[in-house]
Motif scaffolding. Sequence first.
Motif, short mmCIF file in Angstrom:
data_model
loop_
_atom_site.label_atom_id
_atom_site.label_comp_id
_atom_site.label_asym_id
_atom_site.label_seq_id
_atom_site.Cartn_x
_atom_site.Cartn_y
_atom_site.Cartn_z
N CYS A 302 -43.24 35.78 -23.16
CA CYS A 302 -43.06 37.02 -22.40
C CYS A 302 -42.22 36.77 -21.14
O CYS A 302 -42.30 35.68 -20.55
N GLY A 303 -41.51 37.79 -20.74
CA GLY A 303 -40.81 37.78 -19.45
C GLY A 303 -39.92 36.56 -19.27
O GLY A 303 -39.11 36.20 -20.14
N THR A 304 -40.09 35.93 -18.13
CA THR A 304 -39.27 34.77 -17.79
C THR A 304 -39.38 33.65 -18.82
O THR A 304 -38.39 33.00 -19.16
N ALA A 305 -40.58 33.44 -19.34
CA ALA A 305 -40.78 32.38 -20.34
C ALA A 305 -39.96 32.70 -21.59
O ALA A 305 -39.38 31.80 -22.22
N SER A 349 -45.22 29.30 -22.12
CA SER A 349 -46.04 30.03 -21.15
C SER A 349 -46.36 29.14 -19.95
O SER A 349 -46.86 28.03 -20.13
N GLN A 350 -46.08 29.64 -18.78
CA GLN A 350 -46.46 28.90 -17.57
C GLN A 350 -47.97 28.80 -17.50
O GLN A 350 -48.53 27.72 -17.42
N SER A 351 -48.64 29.96 -17.54
CA SER A 351 -50.09 29.99 -17.33
C SER A 351 -50.86 29.47 -18.53
O SER A 351 -51.97 28.96 -18.39
N THR A 354 -51.33 33.94 -21.13
CA THR A 354 -50.77 35.27 -21.35
C THR A 354 -51.29 35.83 -22.69
O THR A 354 -51.08 35.23 -23.74
N VAL A 400 -45.75 35.21 -7.68
CA VAL A 400 -45.79 35.97 -8.93
C VAL A 400 -44.46 35.79 -9.70
O VAL A 400 -44.45 35.62 -10.91
N ALA A 401 -43.36 35.79 -8.98
CA ALA A 401 -42.06 35.60 -9.64
C ALA A 401 -41.89 34.13 -10.01
O ALA A 401 -41.92 33.24 -9.15
N SER A 402 -41.69 33.89 -11.26
CA SER A 402 -41.61 32.52 -11.76
C SER A 402 -40.25 31.90 -11.46
O SER A 402 -39.21 32.51 -11.72
N GLN A 409 -39.18 24.87 -18.06
CA GLN A 409 -39.26 25.32 -19.46
C GLN A 409 -37.92 25.09 -20.15
O GLN A 409 -37.87 24.67 -21.32
N ILE A 486 -34.52 40.29 -14.19
CA ILE A 486 -35.98 40.49 -14.04
C ILE A 486 -36.42 40.01 -12.65
O ILE A 486 -37.25 40.63 -11.99
N LYS A 487 -35.82 38.91 -12.19
CA LYS A 487 -36.23 38.35 -10.89
C LYS A 487 -35.93 39.33 -9.77
O LYS A 487 -36.75 39.60 -8.91
N GLU A 490 -38.26 42.56 -10.06
CA GLU A 490 -39.70 42.45 -9.78
C GLU A 490 -40.01 42.26 -8.31
O GLU A 490 -41.05 42.72 -7.85
N VAL A 607 -50.83 37.26 -17.05
CA VAL A 607 -51.16 38.58 -17.60
C VAL A 607 -52.12 38.42 -18.79
O VAL A 607 -51.70 38.21 -19.92
C1 F6R Z 1 -41.45 36.87 -14.04
C2 F6R Z 1 -42.70 36.33 -14.54
C3 F6R Z 1 -43.25 36.88 -15.81
C4 F6R Z 1 -43.88 35.74 -16.64
C5 F6R Z 1 -44.56 36.32 -17.90
C6 F6R Z 1 -45.12 35.23 -18.78
O1 F6R Z 1 -41.06 36.21 -12.87
O2 F6R Z 1 -43.29 35.47 -13.93
O3 F6R Z 1 -42.29 37.56 -16.53
O4 F6R Z 1 -42.87 34.85 -17.01
O5 F6R Z 1 -45.58 37.18 -17.51
O6 F6R Z 1 -46.06 34.47 -18.10
P1 F6R Z 1 -46.49 33.05 -18.64
O7 F6R Z 1 -45.33 32.15 -18.54
O8 F6R Z 1 -47.63 32.64 -17.77
O9 F6R Z 1 -46.91 33.25 -20.07
#
Ligand code: F6R
Length: 610
Positions: A302-305, A349-351, A354, A400-402, A409, A486-487, A490, A607
């Motif tokens: 999702c998103g940045t990932a 995924s960072q977290s 998600t 919050v902004a990755s 990644q 996106i950066k 957001e 998320v």
């Molecule tokens: C944007 C951002 C989000 C995450 C996305 C996925 O700056 O941080 O778009 O990249 O919600 O999150 P992870 O990587 O935790 O799965």
Amino acid sequence: MCGIIGFTGNIEAKEVLLQGLTALEYRGYDSAGISFFPENGSDHKVQTIKTVGKVSNLIDKVSSLSAGPSFCGIGHTRWATHGGVSETNCHPHHFGRVTLIHNGIIENYKELQEELEGEGKYPVSQTDSEIAAMVIDSCYKNNPLKAIKRAVKKLQGAYAFCIMFDEYPESIYAIRNGSPLVATNTKEGSIIASDMVALIKYSKDYFVLPEHHIAHLTKDSITITDLEHNEVEPDMLHVSWDMAAARKGGYEYFMLKEIHEQPEALHNTIAPRIKNQLPDFTTDGIPDSLFNGLNRIIITACGTAMHAGLIGKNMIEQLTRVPVTVDIASEFRYQDPILDANTLVITISQSGETADTLAALRLAKENGARTLSVVNVKGSSIARESDYVLYTHAGPEIAVASTKAYTVQLAAMYLVAFRFALVKGSVSQDVIRNYIRELEAVPEFVKTMLGCDRAIQPISQKLLKTESLFFIGRGLDHALSCEGSIKLKEISYIHSEAYAAGELKHGTISLITDNVPVIALATQEKVFAKMISNIREVRSRGAMVIMIANEDAQVDAALCDHLITLPPIDNAFAPFGAAVVLQYIAYYTAVARGLNVDQPRNLAKSVTVE
Ligand code: F6R
């Protein structure tokens, strides 16, 4: 999403909870609250203090009320799902003899509410979480474990709960399904929270509460039982970072700190995976057989990932000629994807929590695909459920902004591409060695790029009043444009679109008029001439052009209003440097607009709802 914390021990609980909530605030920041048992409290009366707004409001309220000492309590910082932002909807929720905090969504709350109302029990809030508290209370006959076990059979959806029962003023109970919970017992007591940033002050050792297991925290120990009441020993984990990583360390915002941490994060992610100038996943336990006989790769995130996946696709396809598709995880499940044993599904995924990405991973497994995840948080759900995991070593990402998570990644995806190509024999070892040499140089390259902030700040001043702008690029630069857009959106709330530069003329160019800003990425030699033509197209329609190109590119001064250059590097690695430029553009524009960069409106880190 939503930060939760529970503590029982021999130091002041309110302090532990409030400090923990401050650290967890990036997971949700529309309201916050704590509940605690006062020491020697009369008739087990739990006290609750709640406020809308930031955790700092809660801290002020708690100190103004000067409540007496307490050694056991729970706290929550909210990202609203069910019910608007109000003190009533804020957690903890109390019903009967139960006080509870919740992260997740109870999907069948409507039916449960009707059932409870049939028994004459009515909620005061509009939240699904209060319904959960009511269900637990209705299952409670003086045995917390049995009550929780009975209640979770009725609840559908994702949850992490910390629960206190009036009769047990020194205990906290917790259970989770989907949403994360980590815990540790230390000399100060037992502590449980949504993530490690709230625990790091007390310990670097922790465990992830296994799903569908109940944790019982007392000041001396944490007991874990499964739903059949069997005691279970948790797997202990260790983090290598410390308190300093979870603090701003003199930076105005975590985002800026994390932008600056990229060289180190990249080094930590790349260096351990290089042996004899070749990529090596031995210590990650990823066998070469993972890549044998693959006929397809699907990257989902999702998103940045997901944007990191777009860049990874390019490198994998180029080196292996195996087709790669990149799917948005929230769409993946609903498009009946074609999956088999020769498909590798890579989740990024960072977290690692998600919900959409986790659901995509589960679907991939159910359908027999091989799975690999690129994850930053150790022991997270995605990491645990994938066949294999390649950890990025970015340390905690709190803004919050990755930012740093994205560039590591990219590095991880390049390593995957190199190892796969090596196993497949699709390119020579010398080619891989050259790429590895370039990858090893990336941390230094990014460090150099950190120095471009002075050039960016005046550009951000010009973007200050902009309502809408465009990012354009071709190939890798288009993939990177998506991330730049996106950066900016957001954190600065300026509308922007990322466009494949050649596609603009098929419709969207009608939006290019006098002074519309266009951020044009032109770092890729093989499409440079074409890119220049596209820049001329917008320029001749009055666009204000900010161009990002290589130092040695021939750029006509009349072509752009601002030019940011990258030092020489192989084109494939330009995204690492250009990413820094785009991060700075978003950061300084948001700062110039006077916004809270780390906590943008409506958003939250991690998320965990679909
Ligand atoms: C944007 C951002 C989000 C995450 C996305 C996925 O700056 O941080 O778009 O990249 O919600 O999150 P992870 O990587 O935790 O799965």
